[in-house]
Design a protein around this motif. Structure first.
Motif: not given
Length: 766
Positions: A463-491
């Motif tokens: 939330i605090f990183t996206f939008g700072m004065k550096i190049p910042s993409g959002l795809f990978i952090p969003s996917m990481a959040v979902g992948a962590m939640a998904g892996r825990m549900v999967g296990i």
């Protein structure tokens, strides 16, 4: 659009008076636009049609002209080829550099310092398969500096080196962006959407931006901040597109044509970011493009293909794949699993809503308070917090792409990851590929709480990183959040199925000793759900995910999760993160997806309103050069309606401010006898003038004789649609041929904001 393409042609009919109409040959800079203004799509379309007609008629004259016409036709494909080659090469270089610099935070290769950890151990002869991460040639900083690899002092030293490298990378990145290319910050997708809708931001796609964005992207991703390189790669590819289109006059002189090239470049950007050429084309179509004719679809496809092919030739990951997290699963999914998949979709939608609201609130705070004045300090602070919190947890210490790769992975017999620490049955004599479900061991439980902590940390810090004065993409952090939640549900589902296989939901498909549940698949579905919740993509998202993972039979779970996350997120607000940032920055973007349902009329929106001074107009043959120059000086309008006379107010056409200025300046230089008292006329024949008056100036050529008009009783619903579909800058309001007022794109956007109970003054640009 073609229906109105005669707009400029009509204006181009010039009469043959004995006076020199110096505008018969176009003068430099006509048809160009000011910075932070919107282009006139109709005019660009019409100019391209004219150009095309001229080339076609000339091509019949000689062989040389025929060859020139062929070269012109092929220039589009040549530009696509060049974009694909450069975008693919840059993506490969970025991947290789990120790989090396991420590992540099932990240690260095003694045989060749430019090798990453993996490459270093490949080249070593002393590496065994069991200890494939440990090889004598790769030394951690503690081994190199104090000759210790274990113990508290070694841990603290490695910890400090990790933080120092992260801070150095982040400081370098933010300094380069501030000094050389302020436009290289952010993900770039909101601005590219705005540019593709016809807005001009000079320098946003320039050479400096391309260079600095490429270099700083490597630095920020290596620093371990919670951001990705995928969004900025779209910006990088569009910079390549802008650079190459400036080499061909067909594109450099026509802003409408240039935007077709940029749409295709965006597709090439996603193609190399995810190794998903078809997903890239669909992403450009669904998410970023405003005007996407069929021709652009084919060209996007070609550019995406060339870019993917180039990246494949570079082979940055050494596994002949275009992405780091390529996976293959061996077990099918079952109907009962749709329930947890849909739950992950709900989680993705909720996370998307939470992220957009918090991130926009934080970015607004940054804009309106003193925080925005210290971008370097902010980046350093966020990097320090990220590095300090991330290092102790093995799941946040590594790069986010590697983390996603591990979460997506299926547990094979040779996996050494903690997530695969199951208790094996000693009597198992099955083939290696198909390992049955097993009870979780200590490692899996440790991994579960580490993942839970990593998930909370990622949610907050992104939330605090996206939008700072550096190049910042959002795809990978969003996917990481979902992948962590998904892996825990999967296990969780896997263990439930193992211990309770006699339950009615598991009885049909999960026999003891079978491999029923693939936790990696849940991670993949979770990643798609979270990315969908934040960006509101659907079709392109599912295609990107299955191209990423090569799993065709998992399209239904991915679709279910993507649609659910979009429904849930849309219930809280229709805007995706990119639209929200466009509104935050006040760009004039008329979203095609927005619906206008209010029952207002053109007369409610047009200016001048009641009580305001009357409209600034030009008359067809009674104003002097000085009158027009004074009017231009005293107002800042983009253009002026031309009427027969002040009394009749009968509309004749519309003249652009910039072209009037250029025409008068040019006439003063090139035409004798033009002085401040010269009468300006827009008619075919000069007006009747007294004998001793100075030579009049004919400006028929800059007059648009077919401006778009609506009546004062036209519903605003129709007006909004016209602006959207024809890409207008302004539209004149008349009643029985008499001019009443004008509606600009800005007026339309402000009216829409007002109707949605938002602040109309937030729309800043023309």
């Amino acid at each position: 659009m073609a229906g109105v393409s005669s707009m400029v042609n009509a204006g181009a009919m010039s009469g043959s008076g004995n006076l020199m109409d110096f505008l018969d040959e176009p003068f430099p800079d006509v048809g160009t636009y000011e910075d932070f203004h919107t282009i006139d799509w109709l005019r660009e379309k019409s100019r391209d049609t004219d150009r095309h007609r001229k080339i076609t008629s000339k091509s019949k004259e000689s062989i040389w002209e025929f060859i020139k016409s062929l070269l012109d036709a092929w220039s589009g494909w040549a530009v696509m080829l060049l974009i694909g080659l450069l975008a693919g090469t840059l993506a490969g270089v970025i991947d290789l550099a990120v790989d090396w610099m991420t590992d540099l935070k932990e240690g260095i290769c003694l045989s060749a310092f430019w090798y990453s950890h993996e490459q270093c151990c490949w080249t070593s002869n002393e590496t065994t398969f069991e200890d494939r991460d440990k090889c004598p040639l790769w030394q951690k900083w503690s081994e190199l500096l104090v000759k210790q690899s274990e113990g508290a002092s070694a841990y603290i030293l490695n910890y400090l080196m990790y933080i120092l490298w992260a801070l150095l990378f982040a400081f370098l990145a933010v300094s380069l962006v501030r000094v050389f290319a302020p436009y290289a910050c952010g993900s770039g997708i909101p601005e590219i959407k705005t540019i593709l809708s016809g807005f001009i931001i000079r320098g946003y796609l320039g050479k400096w931006t391309l260079l600095i964005k490429t270099v700083t992207l490597v630095l920020v991703v290596s620093s371990g901040l919670s951001l990705g390189k995928e969004g900025p790669l779209v910006h990088v590819a569009c910079c390549c597109g802008n650079f190459f289109s400036s080499l061909f006059s067909k594109y450099s002189k026509n802003e409408g044509k240039r935007r077709e090239v940029l749409s295709a470049a965006a597709a090439a950007g996603v193609s190399v970011a995810f190794g998903a050429p078809i997903g890239g084309v669909l992403f450009s179509l669904e998410e970023v493009s405003y005007y996407f004719p069929l021709k652009t679809l084919w060209r996007s496809f070609f550019a995406a293909l060339v870019a993917a092919f180039t990246l494949r030739s570079i082979n940055p990951f050494g596994n002949s794949r275009l992405v780091l997290f390529y996976v293959e699963y061996h077990t099918p999914w079952y109907m009962a699993e749709l329930f947890p998949f849909i739950l992950l979709g709900v989680f993705g939608g909720l996370w998307g809503t939470l992220f957009i609201r918090c991130n926009i609130a934080w970015c607004r705070r940054r804009k309106t308070t003193k925080l925005g004045k210290y971008p370097v300090l902010e980046v350093i602070a966020v990097t320090a917090i990220t590095a300090i919190v991330a290092y102790p947890n093995p799941y946040t210490r590594r790069s986010t792409s590697e983390l996603i790769s591990e979460l997506f992975n299926d547990c094979g017999a040779l996996e050494s990851s903690q997530l695969c620490d199951y208790i094996n049955d000693p009597n198992m004599t099955r083939p290696v590929d198909d390992i049955p479900d097993r009870p979780a061991g200590v490692g899996v439980y440790t991994a579960m709480w580490q993942l839970a902590l990593a998930l909370i940390f990622k949610i907050v810090i992104t939330i605090f990183t996206f939008g700072m004065k550096i190049p910042s993409g959002l795809f990978i952090p969003s996917m990481a959040v979902g992948a962590m939640a998904g892996r825990m549900v999967g296990i969780g589902v896997e263990q439930l199925a193992y211990h309770h296989h006699d339950w009615i939901i598991f009885r049909n498909w999960c026999r003891p000793g079978a491999d029923c549940v693939t936790p990696g698949l849940y991670a993949m579905v979770g990643a798609a759900a979270c990315l969908g919740g934040v960006t509101r993509m659907t079709v392109s998202l599912v295609v990107i995910m299955f191209e990423l993972t090569g799993g065709l039979e998992y399209i239904v779970p991915l679709m279910a999760a993507a649609v659910t996350s979009k429904w849930v997120a849309d219930a809280f607000g229709k805007e995706g993160i990119y639209e929200a940032h466009i509104h935050l920055n006040g760009y004039p973007f008329l979203d095609v997806k927005d619906e206008f349902t209010h029952r207002t009329l053109a007369t409610d929106v047009m200016r001048p309103r009641r009580g305001e001074p009357s409209l600034s107009v030009l008359t067809q043959d009674s104003m002097t050069v000085e009158d027009v120059e004074t009017l231009i000086k005293e107002t800042d309008y983009n253009g002026f309606p031309v009427v027969v006379s002040r009394d009749s107010e009968r509309l004749i056409g519309f003249a652009q401010r910039r072209e009037l200025i250029l025409a008068i300046k040019n006439a003063r230089q090139r035409q004798e006898g033009i002085v401040s008292d010269s009468v300006m006329y827009f008619t075919e024949e000069p007006p009747e003038l007294p004998a001793n008056s100075p030579q009049p100036l004919k400006l028929r050529r800059v007059l648009n004789l077919s401006p778009f008009t609506v009546t004062d009783h036209t519903p605003m619903e129709t007006v909004v649609d016209i602006f959207r579909k024809l890409g207008l800058r302004q539209c004149l309001v008349t009643r029985s041929g008499r001019l009443l007022g004008i509606i600009t794109k800005k007026d339309v956007l402000r009216h829409m904001a007002q109707m949605a109970n938002q602040d109309p003054e937030s729309i800043m640009f023309n």
